[in-house]
Design an enzyme around this catalytic site. Sequence first.
Site, PDB file in Angstrom:
ATOM      1  N   ASN A  49      17.957 -41.909 -12.728  1.00  0.00           N
ATOM      2  CA  ASN A  49      16.742 -41.326 -13.316  1.00  0.00           C
ATOM      3  C   ASN A  49      15.592 -41.727 -12.385  1.00  0.00           C
ATOM      4  O   ASN A  49      15.094 -42.840 -12.457  1.00  0.00           O
ATOM      5  CB  ASN A  49      16.537 -41.887 -14.728  1.00  0.00           C
ATOM      6  CG  ASN A  49      15.222 -41.428 -15.344  1.00  0.00           C
ATOM      7  OD1 ASN A  49      14.551 -40.549 -14.799  1.00  0.00           O
ATOM      8  ND2 ASN A  49      14.846 -42.019 -16.467  1.00  0.00           N
ATOM      9  N   LYS A  51      12.645 -40.760 -12.329  1.00  0.00           N
ATOM     10  CA  LYS A  51      11.318 -40.760 -12.959  1.00  0.00           C
ATOM     11  C   LYS A  51      10.303 -40.063 -12.028  1.00  0.00           C
ATOM     12  O   LYS A  51      10.679 -39.141 -11.317  1.00  0.00           O
ATOM     13  CB  LYS A  51      10.899 -42.185 -13.314  1.00  0.00           C
ATOM     14  CG  LYS A  51      11.996 -42.920 -14.089  1.00  0.00           C
ATOM     15  CD  LYS A  51      11.526 -44.174 -14.729  1.00  0.00           C
ATOM     16  CE  LYS A  51      12.713 -44.837 -15.432  1.00  0.00           C
ATOM     17  NZ  LYS A  51      12.324 -45.890 -16.316  1.00  0.00           N
ATOM     18  N   HIS A  66      13.930 -39.426 -23.738  1.00  0.00           N
ATOM     19  CA  HIS A  66      13.676 -40.711 -23.061  1.00  0.00           C
ATOM     20  C   HIS A  66      12.500 -41.424 -23.742  1.00  0.00           C
ATOM     21  O   HIS A  66      11.517 -40.783 -24.125  1.00  0.00           O
ATOM     22  CB  HIS A  66      13.376 -40.481 -21.575  1.00  0.00           C
ATOM     23  CG  HIS A  66      13.437 -41.755 -20.785  1.00  0.00           C
ATOM     24  ND1 HIS A  66      12.433 -42.687 -20.824  1.00  0.00           N
ATOM     25  CD2 HIS A  66      14.393 -42.270 -19.981  1.00  0.00           C
ATOM     26  CE1 HIS A  66      12.764 -43.722 -20.066  1.00  0.00           C
ATOM     27  NE2 HIS A  66      13.955 -43.494 -19.545  1.00  0.00           N
ATOM     28  N   GLU A 113      19.598 -46.705 -24.525  1.00  0.00           N
ATOM     29  CA  GLU A 113      18.606 -47.386 -23.697  1.00  0.00           C
ATOM     30  C   GLU A 113      17.643 -48.173 -24.585  1.00  0.00           C
ATOM     31  O   GLU A 113      16.650 -47.601 -25.083  1.00  0.00           O
ATOM     32  CB  GLU A 113      17.787 -46.368 -22.895  1.00  0.00           C
ATOM     33  CG  GLU A 113      18.573 -45.622 -21.850  1.00  0.00           C
ATOM     34  CD  GLU A 113      17.685 -45.236 -20.667  1.00  0.00           C
ATOM     35  OE1 GLU A 113      18.083 -45.509 -19.536  1.00  0.00           O
ATOM     36  OE2 GLU A 113      16.599 -44.673 -20.874  1.00  0.00           O
ATOM     37  N   GLY A 120      13.159 -51.371 -17.370  1.00  0.00           N
ATOM     38  CA  GLY A 120      12.255 -51.889 -16.342  1.00  0.00           C
ATOM     39  C   GLY A 120      11.842 -53.340 -16.521  1.00  0.00           C
ATOM     40  O   GLY A 120      10.916 -53.815 -15.872  1.00  0.00           O
TER      41      GLY A 120
HETATM   42  P1  PGA Z   1      15.467 -48.944 -15.495  1.00  0.00           P
HETATM   43  O1  PGA Z   1      15.214 -47.563 -16.236  1.00  0.00           O
HETATM   44  O2  PGA Z   1      16.871 -48.904 -14.936  1.00  0.00           O
HETATM   45  O3  PGA Z   1      14.419 -49.013 -14.418  1.00  0.00           O
HETATM   46  O4  PGA Z   1      15.327 -50.024 -16.499  1.00  0.00           O
HETATM   47  C1  PGA Z   1      16.197 -46.905 -16.957  1.00  0.00           C
HETATM   48  C2  PGA Z   1      15.655 -45.636 -17.539  1.00  0.00           C
HETATM   49  O5  PGA Z   1      14.472 -45.611 -17.911  1.00  0.00           O
HETATM   50  O6  PGA Z   1      16.365 -44.617 -17.645  1.00  0.00           O
END
Ligand code: PGA
Length: 266
Positions: A24, A26, A114, A183, A189
Amino acid sequence: MTNNYKINKNHAYTSHNLRYFVGNWKMFGDFNSFKIVRKIENFHLKFRKKHKKCKIILCVPNILISFFKKKIKSKSVFLGAQNCSRYTEQGPFTGSVSASMLKKAGAEFVILGHSENRKEGESPQLIKKKIYSALRKNLTVIFCIGETAKEKKQGKTIKVLFNQIKKSLDKKFNLKKIIIAYEPVWSIGTGKTPSSKDLIKINAAIKFMFIKIFKINPPKVLYGGSVNDKNIFFFSKQTPFFDGFLIGGASQSSKKFIDIMRKYYT
Ligand code: PGA
């Protein structure tokens, strides 16, 4: 249903050998970022001779989908989007991109629900409309669910997940085209990840919900939240029943993403 819910660890186990590694990106990347895709593709072409059962999906910003699609040589890397409009047909929806447009651009998957979008105001009802729209255009939906830190502390995790599923999915949908991404919001993050005990329990609960509510075989369930090349060993050894991973920050680096896959199998 959550009251009389009995955890049966066996529900957690998956019968599939296929593992999904979903990136992802983003709000990251530009046309030059194709070099990341190319490295991942080259790695996977060699790697899959040994591990045929792994699927790579990169969910990139919309403007990159058709550009990347034209440049990807093999059928080994799939592309996805990170959101779509609730409206299927074209119309006066400034700034919106429909599932149909994404499909035409080359996306086969779309992330919906999300937590970063829920935080911006997406309700379960709106997410449901988006899921319906994506399924109508034959996109596979990676449907994100997860509890906040507060909800976890209050012991509400299973209830929250149950409600998110119940409010945004429908028996009438083609549920075979739904992949669940668990998630936890507090994990995204932050570097924090759930315990293996919680992961087993939650994975089993999600699969059980599908059997119970929709009377269908459980979906594929991915884990997402701070997955990286250091903790992937934990996920591969202690919680081997997840069907794959939704990887945010670490998917923006070809090295980290490749290391995650490599280390998962070692
Ligand atoms: P991350 O994000 O791996 O940076 O924690 C996962 C996501 O938001 O899909």
